[in-house]
Design a protein around this motif. Structure first.
Motif, PDB file in Angstrom:
ATOM      1  N   GLN A 124       0.830  -1.203   0.000  1.00  0.00           N
ATOM      2  CA  GLN A 124       0.000   0.000   0.000  1.00  0.00           C
ATOM      3  C   GLN A 124       0.866   1.254   0.000  1.00  0.00           C
ATOM      4  N   ASP A 125       1.910   1.227   0.818  1.00  0.00           N
ATOM      5  CA  ASP A 125       2.815   2.378   0.903  1.00  0.00           C
ATOM      6  C   ASP A 125       3.529   2.623  -0.428  1.00  0.00           C
ATOM      7  N   ALA A 126       3.966   1.543  -1.068  1.00  0.00           N
ATOM      8  CA  ALA A 126       4.655   1.686  -2.360  1.00  0.00           C
ATOM      9  C   ALA A 126       3.717   2.256  -3.416  1.00  0.00           C
ATOM     10  N   THR A 167      -2.565  -2.948 -10.710  1.00  0.00           N
ATOM     11  CA  THR A 167      -4.008  -2.882 -10.978  1.00  0.00           C
ATOM     12  C   THR A 167      -4.819  -3.322  -9.760  1.00  0.00           C
ATOM     13  N   LYS A 168      -4.153  -3.873  -8.771  1.00  0.00           N
ATOM     14  CA  LYS A 168      -4.838  -4.351  -7.574  1.00  0.00           C
ATOM     15  C   LYS A 168      -5.134  -3.181  -6.639  1.00  0.00           C
ATOM     16  N   GLN A 169      -6.399  -3.056  -6.241  1.00  0.00           N
ATOM     17  CA  GLN A 169      -6.779  -2.014  -5.294  1.00  0.00           C
ATOM     18  C   GLN A 169      -6.498  -2.519  -3.887  1.00  0.00           C
ATOM     19  N   THR A 170      -5.394  -2.070  -3.314  1.00  0.00           N
ATOM     20  CA  THR A 170      -4.959  -2.592  -2.024  1.00  0.00           C
ATOM     21  C   THR A 170      -5.512  -1.795  -0.845  1.00  0.00           C
ATOM     22  N   ASP A 175      -8.131  10.161  -1.569  1.00  0.00           N
ATOM     23  CA  ASP A 175      -8.274  11.469  -2.202  1.00  0.00           C
ATOM     24  C   ASP A 175      -7.990  11.327  -3.694  1.00  0.00           C
ATOM     25  N   LYS A 176      -7.902  12.434  -4.391  1.00  0.00           N
ATOM     26  CA  LYS A 176      -7.720  12.418  -5.842  1.00  0.00           C
ATOM     27  C   LYS A 176      -6.391  11.793  -6.263  1.00  0.00           C
ATOM     28  N   ILE A 177      -5.422  11.783  -5.373  1.00  0.00           N
ATOM     29  CA  ILE A 177      -4.131  11.166  -5.693  1.00  0.00           C
ATOM     30  C   ILE A 177      -4.322   9.686  -6.034  1.00  0.00           C
ATOM     31  N   ASP A 178      -5.280   9.058  -5.391  1.00  0.00           N
ATOM     32  CA  ASP A 178      -5.498   7.627  -5.600  1.00  0.00           C
ATOM     33  C   ASP A 178      -6.197   7.312  -6.914  1.00  0.00           C
TER      34      ASP A 178
END
Length: 283
Positions: A124-126, A167-170, A175-178
């Protein structure tokens, strides 16, 4: 008196290393996804063997920015230190690497991802780090299509996971960054760990899904490294005719970073510089 002078010198060297980082950015503005502990500063590990500074118990992930010390080439590299997902070898596989590549014109971001043993959180952090760097590419005069990830040992595993799981939603959107792509434009794996699987380590780790859309990959390893040779990964890349470069040196061991006195530590940066110049910078 000599002891005091040595302590002062050591502190100055540490401060000088950190002074190279122009700014630090927290990855998560509020609660950290999946994190049960409250945010707090990383802890310095008691093990300082081989002059390696190790940090652990990271609950508030961040990136430290190292701006180019030469003319910027427009490429950014997110560096993931290793440490078996227990600690981060933050100087030998983070700060020292960042300083080296900043001198070559790269903008480098040292990632402090969650530890200990928080692999899902680390991914997630990466992903979040890649998105932040891409979103702010203009602030650092970066080409948003030349944002890569580099990892050492366990950090190499994290880098390949980021390159194959983008492509995996972890985590849930914050926010918009995601909304920005988490796909790195290239992946650099220096003595990566945990890539092989099976009784004879001839199979690819099932967590790693190699598809035709993953970015170009650079792999460096040594024959005397006690970790599993990343041959299954190289074979998977080869079968799909994907662009990659794989070097196996006879000696060097593991965990050498850029430290002098190790032939592998001298070899991989030169090989990588050529690969980056032809594969990323010139395109």
């Amino acid at each position: 008196m000599k002891t005091i002078l040595l302590i002062i010198t050591s502190c100055l060297l540490t401060l000088n290393t950190f002074s190279q980082g122009n700014e630090r950015l927290k990855l998560w503005p509020g609660k950290v996804p999946g994190e049960s502990e409250a945010k707090h500063p990383a802890e310095l590990h008691s093990d300082t063997s081989r002059n390696v500074r190790r940090i652990t118990n990271i609950t508030d992930p961040q990136i430290t920015v190292y701006r180019p010390q030469a003319k910027s080439n427009g490429a950014g590299i997110i560096v993931c230190p290793g440490g078996g997902y227990r600690i981060l070898a933050i100087n030998i596989e983070g700060e020292e690497v960042a300083v080296h590549f900043a001198k070559l014109g790269y903008t480098v971001f040292v990632l402090e991802y969650r530890t200990p043993q928080k692999r899902e959180g680390a991914l997630q952090d990466a992903q979040r780090a890649i998105r932040i760097v891409r979103e702010r590419a203009g602030d650092w005069n970066l080409n948003k299509n030349k944002i890569g990830i580099m990892g050492f040992s366990a950090g190499g595993h994290l880098a390949v996971m980021a390159a194959t799981s983008y492509t995996k939603q972890t985590y849930d959107r914050i926010d918009k960054i995601d909304d920005i792509s988490a796909r790195p434009d290239f992946a650099i794996l220096i003595y990566p760990a945990y890539t092989a699987n099976g009784a004879n380590k001839q199979e690819l780790n099932p967590q790693i899904s190699v598809t035709k859309d993953i970015p170009p990959v650079f792999i460096f390893f040594t024959a005397d490294d006690q970790n599993d040779l990343p041959l299954p990964l190289a074979n998977a890349l080869r079968e799909l005719k994907l662009p990659f470069e794989f070097h196996i040196y006879p000696k060097g061991g593991h965990g050498y970073g850029l430290r002098s006195g190790n032939v592998a530590a001298v070899a991989w940066p030169l090989l990588l510089e050529k690969w980056l110049a032809t594969t990323i910078i010139s395109n």
